[in-house]
Design an enzyme around this catalytic site. Structure first.
Site, short mmCIF file in Angstrom:
data_model
loop_
_atom_site.label_atom_id
_atom_site.label_comp_id
_atom_site.label_asym_id
_atom_site.label_seq_id
_atom_site.Cartn_x
_atom_site.Cartn_y
_atom_site.Cartn_z
N TYR A 98 0.79 -1.23 0.00
CA TYR A 98 0.00 0.00 0.00
C TYR A 98 0.83 1.28 0.00
O TYR A 98 0.43 2.27 -0.65
CB TYR A 98 -0.98 -0.01 1.16
CG TYR A 98 -2.23 -0.82 0.87
CD1 TYR A 98 -3.37 -0.22 0.35
CD2 TYR A 98 -2.27 -2.20 1.10
CE1 TYR A 98 -4.51 -0.95 0.06
CE2 TYR A 98 -3.40 -2.94 0.81
CZ TYR A 98 -4.52 -2.31 0.30
OH TYR A 98 -5.64 -3.05 0.00
N GLU A 140 -9.06 -7.46 3.97
CA GLU A 140 -8.23 -8.47 3.31
C GLU A 140 -7.59 -9.41 4.33
O GLU A 140 -7.46 -10.61 4.08
CB GLU A 140 -7.18 -7.78 2.44
CG GLU A 140 -7.81 -7.12 1.20
CD GLU A 140 -7.00 -5.97 0.64
OE1 GLU A 140 -5.79 -5.86 0.96
OE2 GLU A 140 -7.58 -5.15 -0.11
#
Length: 402
Positions: A98, A140
């Protein structure tokens, strides 16, 4: 718990919507260019969506605009967030990836908007990005945990061997997959997909999603793949013999049937979009579904029509299953009632007249124009969005947005 966005951040993000509408695609292209300088990050993505069609950049641009426009009502984005999280789990996106996206996105905004992207605006977008990123990371994490804990489940890439190859039509082949380790495999929800990592000689790693075209059996999976005219991965896969070993991620996806239906079901597909529908139909028959099931499929002609005999055999086993096949341009020797049911396209009028729109759940999969037409027709006819479920092969957009 993710800390709420500050009022000032919400104000600034909403203020950037006009700039994003004008320059969003440019920003997204710049963002991907920055990320793809790192091969490790580039190889996480399905590069077929970054070609001439611009499918992934267009989808991401739309997602960014939707996020900015709904920054005060993020509940409206919940289905899109779930879809993204499922895709990320298939692609094996991890928390450490990310920061690369954050750096590329903020750098692209600054590069494209120049002085208009003040430090305060960049800080607001940084806060907004990490707010959403933390929601995705948390979801997730749960999905990875569920996959790992499921009987026969796994995380990462597991080796599967092609046990059998079946030619289904002139353009579609089925591949029966069994785990190399001989262990059990987790039960997928009918409609979900597998993500593959293909090592194709002379090319970077290729990531592809293919719907599972069989009901769960605990032993393996079947995928049914169309050979696309310029498809790198599908062309390579169609040439692979039984015994080829493939890297496979655990089943994922938010498009599925989870429980026996309490109202009629319509399985509507175009082309290779039949693959999740066949899995759903197998499962409904196996579980003894008592509600009526309408299986409706459209394709070009007899040569491109996959799994017709299999579907008809399933229908004979069910208590109330009606199959209707449309051939857009039947071959000269095709016979109505033998090779197909209706010539031409599936029209809105036919669909609404021949399916119980007032009560049914619709599951739809196929090419983008097919989906847009079907979803729009059902929506305009008053079918609630909660009863319209759809999937297509490629980066998703919201078909009901209009």
């Amino acid at each position: 718990m993710t800390q709420a966005l500050s009022p000032r951040t919400i104000e600034l993000v909403k203020a950037t919507v006009p700039a994003l509408e004008a320059h969003g695609m440019t920003i997204v292209h710049e963002m991907y260019a920055r990320m793809f300088r790192d091969p490790a990050i580039r190889d996480l993505f399905n590069q077929s969506h970054h070609g001439a069609s611009d499918a992934q950049p267009r989808a991401l641009t739309g997602a960014i605009l939707a996020y900015a426009g709904n920054i005060e009502n993020l509940a409206a984005l919940a289905p899109a967030v779930e879809r993204i999280a499922q895709k990320h789990v298939g692609l094996q996106i991890l928390p450490e990836h990310y920061p690369h996206v954050a750096e590329a996105l903020l750098g692209a905004i600054k590069h494209v908007l120049g002085d208009a992207a003040t430090d305060e605006i960049l800080a607001a977008w940084g806060e907004a990005y990490w707010f959403l990123a933390n929601i995705l990371i948390a979801r997730e994490k749960r999905l990875y945990g569920e996959q790992n804990a499921a009987p026969g489940g796994w995380n990462g890439w597991r080796d599967f061997r092609i046990a059998e190859v079946v030619t289904e039509s002139s353009v579609i082949k089925s591949f029966v997959l069994r785990p190399v380790d001989g262990g059990a495999v987790m039960a997928h929800l009918p409609g979900q997909y597998l993500t593959f990592w293909f090592d194709i000689p002379g090319h970077p790693p290729a990531k592809r999603n293919y719907s599972i075209s069989s009901a769960p059996d605990g032993q393996g999976y079947r995928i049914s793949v169309k050979r696309e005219p310029m498809g790198l991965a599908s062309g390579w896969l169609h040439e692979q013999p039984p015994g080829t070993v493939l890297k496979v991620a655990a089943p994922a996806g938010e498009f599925f049937i989870e429980a026996l239906p309490q109202r009629p079901v319509v399985l509507l597909s175009g082309g290779v979009g039949l693959t999740p529908m066949v899995a759903m139909l197998e499962w409904l028959v196996e579980k003894g579904a008592e509600q009526p099931v309408h299986y409706i499929h459209g394709t070009h002609d007899r040569d491109t029509h996959a799994m017709r005999a299999h579907v008809r055999a399933l229908a004979e086993q069910g208590s109330d299953i009606r199959v209707t096949d449309f051939h857009q341009t039947p071959l000269a020797d095709e016979v109505a009632g033998r090779d197909y049911d209706i010539a031409g396209l599936i029209t809105d009028e036919w669909l609404l007249a021949n399916t119980p729109a007032e009560t049914a759940d619709y599951y739809i999969c196929g090419p983008r124009p097919f989906l847009r037409a079907a979803v729009s027709a059902l929506s305009l006819a008053g079918v609630p969005a909660a009863r319209i479920h759809y999937e297509f092969f490629g980066p998703a957009d919201e078909l009901l947005a209009a």
